[in-house]
Design an enzyme around this catalytic site. Structure first.
Site, PDB file in Angstrom:
ATOM      1  N   SER A 156      79.566  85.399 142.562  1.00 43.80           N
ATOM      2  CA  SER A 156      80.887  85.225 143.185  1.00 43.80           C
ATOM      3  C   SER A 156      81.636  86.530 143.036  1.00 43.80           C
ATOM      4  CB  SER A 156      81.651  84.116 142.443  1.00 43.80           C
ATOM      5  OG  SER A 156      83.030  84.165 142.776  1.00 43.80           O
ATOM      6  N   TYR A 169      84.863  79.258 135.137  1.00 42.93           N
ATOM      7  CA  TYR A 169      84.090  79.699 136.312  1.00 42.93           C
ATOM      8  C   TYR A 169      83.894  81.216 136.287  1.00 42.93           C
ATOM      9  CZ  TYR A 169      82.782  80.112 141.277  1.00 42.93           C
ATOM     10  OH  TYR A 169      82.121  80.375 142.458  1.00 42.93           O
TER      11      TYR A 169
HETATM   12  P1  NAD Z   1      79.238  73.306 147.518  1.00 40.84           P
HETATM   13  O1  NAD Z   1      80.033  72.471 146.581  1.00 40.84           O
HETATM   14  O2  NAD Z   1      79.299  73.024 148.969  1.00 40.84           O
HETATM   15  O3  NAD Z   1      77.719  73.367 147.086  1.00 40.84           O
HETATM   16  C1  NAD Z   1      77.315  73.364 145.748  1.00 40.84           C
HETATM   17  C2  NAD Z   1      75.930  72.755 145.700  1.00 40.84           C
HETATM   18  O4  NAD Z   1      75.463  72.759 144.340  1.00 40.84           O
HETATM   19  C3  NAD Z   1      75.934  71.296 146.176  1.00 40.84           C
HETATM   20  O5  NAD Z   1      74.796  71.076 146.989  1.00 40.84           O
HETATM   21  C4  NAD Z   1      75.815  70.514 144.874  1.00 40.84           C
HETATM   22  O6  NAD Z   1      75.220  69.242 145.032  1.00 40.84           O
HETATM   23  C5  NAD Z   1      74.922  71.460 144.084  1.00 40.84           C
HETATM   24  N1  NAD Z   1      74.948  71.206 142.635  1.00 40.84           N
HETATM   25  C6  NAD Z   1      76.043  71.107 141.830  1.00 40.84           C
HETATM   26  N2  NAD Z   1      75.653  70.834 140.562  1.00 40.84           N
HETATM   27  C7  NAD Z   1      74.299  70.755 140.588  1.00 40.84           C
HETATM   28  C8  NAD Z   1      73.320  70.487 139.604  1.00 40.84           C
HETATM   29  N3  NAD Z   1      73.664  70.244 138.325  1.00 40.84           N
HETATM   30  N4  NAD Z   1      72.009  70.486 139.968  1.00 40.84           N
HETATM   31  C9  NAD Z   1      71.644  70.717 141.250  1.00 40.84           C
HETATM   32  N5  NAD Z   1      72.529  70.973 142.235  1.00 40.84           N
HETATM   33  C10 NAD Z   1      73.847  70.985 141.898  1.00 40.84           C
HETATM   34  O7  NAD Z   1      79.755  74.793 147.240  1.00 40.84           O
HETATM   35  P2  NAD Z   1      79.246  76.208 147.778  1.00 40.84           P
HETATM   36  O8  NAD Z   1      80.458  76.987 148.086  1.00 40.84           O
HETATM   37  O9  NAD Z   1      78.186  76.073 148.784  1.00 40.84           O
HETATM   38  O10 NAD Z   1      78.651  76.810 146.410  1.00 40.84           O
HETATM   39  C11 NAD Z   1      77.362  77.375 146.307  1.00 40.84           C
HETATM   40  C12 NAD Z   1      77.406  78.536 145.334  1.00 40.84           C
HETATM   41  O11 NAD Z   1      78.228  79.564 145.870  1.00 40.84           O
HETATM   42  C13 NAD Z   1      77.988  78.202 143.970  1.00 40.84           C
HETATM   43  O12 NAD Z   1      77.243  78.850 142.961  1.00 40.84           O
HETATM   44  C14 NAD Z   1      79.386  78.783 144.042  1.00 40.84           C
HETATM   45  O13 NAD Z   1      79.887  79.130 142.789  1.00 40.84           O
HETATM   46  C15 NAD Z   1      79.130  80.006 144.901  1.00 40.84           C
HETATM   47  N6  NAD Z   1      80.303  80.579 145.539  1.00 40.84           N
HETATM   48  C16 NAD Z   1      80.994  79.902 146.507  1.00 40.84           C
HETATM   49  C17 NAD Z   1      82.088  80.506 147.093  1.00 40.84           C
HETATM   50  C18 NAD Z   1      82.899  79.840 148.176  1.00 40.84           C
HETATM   51  O14 NAD Z   1      83.956  80.391 148.543  1.00 40.84           O
HETATM   52  N7  NAD Z   1      82.484  78.733 148.734  1.00 40.84           N
HETATM   53  C19 NAD Z   1      82.503  81.769 146.683  1.00 40.84           C
HETATM   54  C20 NAD Z   1      81.790  82.416 145.692  1.00 40.84           C
HETATM   55  C21 NAD Z   1      80.691  81.811 145.130  1.00 40.84           C
END
Ligand code: NAD
Length: 271
Positions: A156, A169
């Site tokens: 991130s 986080y």
């Molecule tokens: P999201 O909530 O849509 O997806 C997260 C996914 O992780 C979901 O499919 C959820 O079921 C899965 N998950 C959560 N806990 C789990 C576990 N214990 N075992 C297996 N799967 C699990 O969110 P996203 O934005 O797609 O996030 C994906 C990654 O991107 C994360 O690591 C998040 O920190 C990172 N991220 C997102 C953003 C953003 O702006 N959306 C920015 C920076 C980083």
């Protein structure tokens, strides 16, 4: 399906049923990889993963859904063993699953702290370790020209931008940064590549509160010099590149996919 260099490759995408994971799974499948879409064992994420498998199949790609909680060592061992048993090998891990549990620091419970660390940092460790154990058994099969295995951590911008009320986080993603770099340094001689993608603000459910009204979206976009929120596909395309031989000489690096969020836009014309 387009064929962009991943024909015959086997990939695991953790938490691949939603958001950035789903877009990454689709991008890898579009490039020819067979994708294992991992999902949490108990909740709606199973249906989401199966929906994404069907969406990939509809486009002529190949994917399967497999359960495992990334923070559970035994479940992760099973996920990797079943993948290798079924497909004979693993080439790519996209370490994507992640959660947020915001709280004022003095109100943050140990459970909130541990939950985020367990998924975002320990989960990425467990999956990377399982992948490296397999990759170390492989020999370069094309002379010296490509890696025997490839890990993409989804970090991130908060691996470098401090984040009040999300100390758990930010600490987890700061940890991912040095986990990735230290691991990359350790396994490069085995021709294993390890990199991160650091997304900025991407339109997924994890940060829905920041973009689900016009006013909030306008506030958010002030932090983004490029002038728009990111879409999961913006990250998916970057994952596909880092997972492909096109990036073969890239290891130990964080690729920021953030529309310039890490350029400190508040300093534009100021300071
Ligand atoms: P999201 O909530 O849509 O997806 C997260 C996914 O992780 C979901 O499919 C959820 O079921 C899965 N998950 C959560 N806990 C789990 C576990 N214990 N075992 C297996 N799967 C699990 O969110 P996203 O934005 O797609 O996030 C994906 C990654 O991107 C994360 O690591 C998040 O920190 C990172 N991220 C997102 C953003 C953003 O702006 N959306 C920015 C920076 C980083």
């Amino acid at each position: 399906m387009d064929q962009q260099g991943l024909d015959g490759r086997i990939a695991i995408v953790t938490g691949g049923g939603a958001g950035i994971g789903a877009a990454s799974a689709m991008a890898l499948a579009q490039a020819g990889a067979t994708v294992v879409i991992n999902h949490r064992p108990r909740d709606s994420s199973r249906e989401a993963a199966e929906k994404q498998v069907a969406a990939i199949a509809e486009q002529g790609g190949s994917a399967v859904a497999m359960p495992a909680d990334v923070s559970d060592e035994a479940q992760i061992e099973t996920l990797f063993a079943q993948t290798i048993e079924r497909f004979g090998k693993l080439d790519i891990l996209v370490n994507n699953a992640g959660i947020e549990k915001p709280a004022d620091f003095d109100q943050m419970t140990l459970a909130d702290w541990n939950a985020v660390m367990d998924v975002n940092l320990t989960g990425q460790f467990l999956c990377a370790r399982a992948a490296v154990r397999h990759f170390k058994t492989r020999k370069p099969d094309n002379g010296d020209v490509r890696a025997v295995g490839n890990i993409v951590f989804i970090s991130s911008v908060h691996e470098v931008i401090p984040w009040a009320f999300q100390t758990n986080y930010a600490a987890s993603k700061g940890g991912v940064m040095l986990l990735m770099k230290s691991l990359a340094q350790e396994v490069a001689p085995y021709k294993i590549r390890v990199n991160s993608i650091a997304p900025g603000a991407i339109r997924t459910k994890i940060n829905k509160e920041a973009w689900d009204s016009k006013e909030k979206l306008a506030e958010l976009v002030k932090l983004i010099p490029y002038g728009r929120i990111g879409e999961p596909e913006d990250v998916g395309r970057a994952v596909r590149w880092l997972a492909s031989d096109d990036s073969d000489y890239v290891t130990g690096t964080t690729l920021f996919v953030d529309g310039g969020m890490t350029l400190y836009p508040g300093f534009r014309g100021a300071g």
